[in-house]
Scaffold this active site. Structure first.
Site, PDB file in Angstrom:
ATOM      1  N   HIS A 199       4.002 -11.836  -2.720  1.00 56.82           N
ATOM      2  CA  HIS A 199       4.505 -10.795  -1.248  1.00 56.82           C
ATOM      3  C   HIS A 199       5.818 -10.344  -1.980  1.00 56.82           C
ATOM      4  O   HIS A 199       6.479 -10.193  -3.199  1.00 56.82           O
ATOM      5  CB  HIS A 199       4.557 -12.080  -0.219  1.00 56.82           C
ATOM      6  CG  HIS A 199       5.026 -11.434   0.921  1.00 56.82           C
ATOM      7  ND1 HIS A 199       4.442 -10.604   1.276  1.00 56.82           N
ATOM      8  CD2 HIS A 199       6.343 -11.768   2.246  1.00 56.82           C
ATOM      9  CE1 HIS A 199       4.848 -10.124   2.675  1.00 56.82           C
ATOM     10  NE2 HIS A 199       6.241 -10.882   2.698  1.00 56.82           N
ATOM     11  N   CYS A 202       2.033  -5.223   2.411  1.00 47.89           N
ATOM     12  CA  CYS A 202       3.905  -5.249   2.290  1.00 47.89           C
ATOM     13  C   CYS A 202       4.313  -5.391   1.276  1.00 47.89           C
ATOM     14  O   CYS A 202       5.761  -4.137   1.286  1.00 47.89           O
ATOM     15  CB  CYS A 202       3.988  -6.969   1.784  1.00 47.89           C
ATOM     16  SG  CYS A 202       3.214  -7.505   0.392  1.00 47.89           S
ATOM     17  N   ASN A 238      11.865  -9.090   5.528  1.00 49.40           N
ATOM     18  CA  ASN A 238      10.260  -9.271   6.409  1.00 49.40           C
ATOM     19  C   ASN A 238       9.762  -8.239   6.404  1.00 49.40           C
ATOM     20  O   ASN A 238      10.385  -7.904   7.243  1.00 49.40           O
ATOM     21  CB  ASN A 238       9.941 -10.760   5.956  1.00 49.40           C
ATOM     22  CG  ASN A 238       9.135 -11.061   5.665  1.00 49.40           C
ATOM     23  OD1 ASN A 238       8.015 -10.009   5.048  1.00 49.40           O
ATOM     24  ND2 ASN A 238       8.571 -12.493   5.926  1.00 49.40           N
TER      25      ASN A 238
END
Length: 457
Positions: A377, A85, A398
């Site tokens: 994250h 991520c 995202n």
């Protein structure tokens, strides 16, 4: 005899601890059966998720998908079954700069290109770190930490900066994803076994008085590891053709472009982007900088440097950057109070405490100190709603694909942002004079297992 002695010591050690008696169990059962609300909750949970029966549906109404600052960004990307991520989010920030420079409507950078060199550099980092501890016991706190984590997918902003400044960037077309690159668990297991074997073998040589043989041992390990990564991710390009159509439909092509030149042509220095954290714990005074022992990936790269600021100053810097039209990389605890279907993060949308009659409140500092929360994250801030210049909710890009949330975009309430956002990467020009002076100070080194040493994945 030795077993009995050890067993008696264990009994003596445990004798000061209070057991759960059978009488206590009977009392707990009796009290629970008297609770009519508990009966209703128990019956509801037979067929429903605990979040469903604890849901506060006002939260969704209070956080509409409308923002006073709403940057027009590209479709979301997808990291699939990997912990990349931090790479995806940082590449999503950089691609917006590239799109502006070349007047492009859509573009994607190669996350696989960065991940290849990250894995290789992390392997070298791990071996060098274990060699720093080679004269100490294998059971030391530092060695146990290194061996437990070894090499994974996760990272932090400063680690990305080190990779880009050393290796540059490339379009996704120059090095597309592979199955192993987007499904990394098995490769990581093999890689870590090989690295732990290096730790075993290097210690054996040290104990035998043959430290001079360790460099050759490391070279062999590095060769095997390079082969593993290349087989799984493919070979990174040394140069590529940069082809694209601009927003007006015109075709462009640049030939024999080197990854480092592609980055240099952007005209930005990623070192100017500072990792600003919010760590309200006693050991981290604000307006000071910190680093974490053994946190990094590139041995000859940049030191991880974290500037701790109060939340209002962190927000102000992020908002200022977005007002200028630039998205913001950030790290958070995405596991708290999240609804993937609606795409909402809000610490008011699940009322577990009242549903279950439990005391669950903790401060942010307490959650950090007691391992209830830490950043796990990384995503991109692409918008914010301001009322009287105060944020009420945040728009988030995202990297979980477009089938969840609002076509892959999410919303965070401002109260959730306060509670679970831990770091943003902002240009230093958006920081106060006091904060910029703090950047000149030597950072305080934190222990390897400090929560701000967590790698977001």
């Amino acid at each position: 005899v030795s077993y009995n002695i050890l067993h008696r010591k264990k009994v003596i050690k445990m004798s000061n601890m209070n057991p759960v008696t059978l009488q206590k169990i009977d009392t707990l059962r009796e009290n629970y059966l008297k609770d009519e609300k508990a009966r209703v909750v128990r019956n509801a949970l037979v067929k429903n998720d605990i979040g469903t029966i604890s849901r506060n549906f006002d939260a969704e109404r209070n956080n509409p998908n409308i923002f006073s600052i709403d940057l027009k960004t590209m479709p979301v990307t997808n990291q699939y079954q990997s912990g990349r991520c931090w790479i995806f989010s940082s590449m999503n920030v950089l691609r917006e700069l590239i799109a502006k420079k070349y007047n492009m409507a859509e573009f994607e950078l190669s996350q696989n290109y960065i991940a290849f060199y990250d894995k290789l550099e992390k392997a070298n980092w791990f071996m060098e770190c274990t060699l720093q501890e080679i004269d100490g016991p294998v059971g030391s706190d530092n060695m146990r930490f290194l061996l437990e984590w070894a090499v994974g997918d996760g990272g932090q902003w400063n680690m990305l900066v080190s990779l880009v400044k050393k290796y540059g960037i490339a379009p996704k077309s120059a090095m597309p994803d592979t199955y192993q690159g987007s499904h990394t668990s098995k490769m990581n297991a093999i890689l870590n076994r090989r690295l732990r074997k290096f730790a075993v073998d290097s210690r054996k040589l040290a104990q035998a008085g043959k430290k001079d043989e360790i460099p050759a041992l490391k070279e062999t390990a590095l060769k095997e590891i390079y082969g593993l990564i290349a087989s799984c991710f493919g070979l990174p390009p040394q140069e590529f053709t940069f082809e694209y159509n601009d927003k007006d439909g015109n075709y462009h092509a640049e030939y024999h472009v080197k990854p480092l030149d592609f980055y240099a042509n952007l005209g930005i220095d990623l070192s100017d982007y500072i990792s600003v954290i919010h760590g309200p714990t006693v050991d981290k005074p604000f307006h000071k900088t910190y680093t974490v022992k053994y946190l990094g990936n590139v041995v000859d790269g940049e030191q991880v440097k974290l500037l701790n600021l109060p939340m209002d100053e962190l927000k102000a810097a992020a908002i200022a950057q977005m007002k200028d039209g630039y998205p913001v990389w950030f790290g958070c605890d995405c596991g708290k109070d999240a609804d993937r279907d609606t795409g909402l993060w809000d610490n008011a949308q699940y009322d577990y405490a009242n549903t279950l009659d439990m005391q669950l409140d903790m401060t942010k500092a307490e959650m950090l100190d007691y391992k209830e929360s830490a950043m796990n994250h990384a995503m991109v801030l692409t918008g914010v709603n301001l009322v009287d210049e105060k944020p009420t909710r945040w728009k988030i890009e995202n990297s979980w694909g477009e089938k969840i949330g609002n076509k892959g975009y999410f919303i965070a309430s401002d109260s959730w942002f306060d509670e679970y956002t831990y770091v943003v990467a902002v240009h230093k020009k958006y920081l106060s004079e006091t904060s910029q002076k703090a950047l000149l100070e030597e950072p305080k080194e934190l222990l390897p297992w400090d929560p701000f040493g967590t790698l977001v994945d």
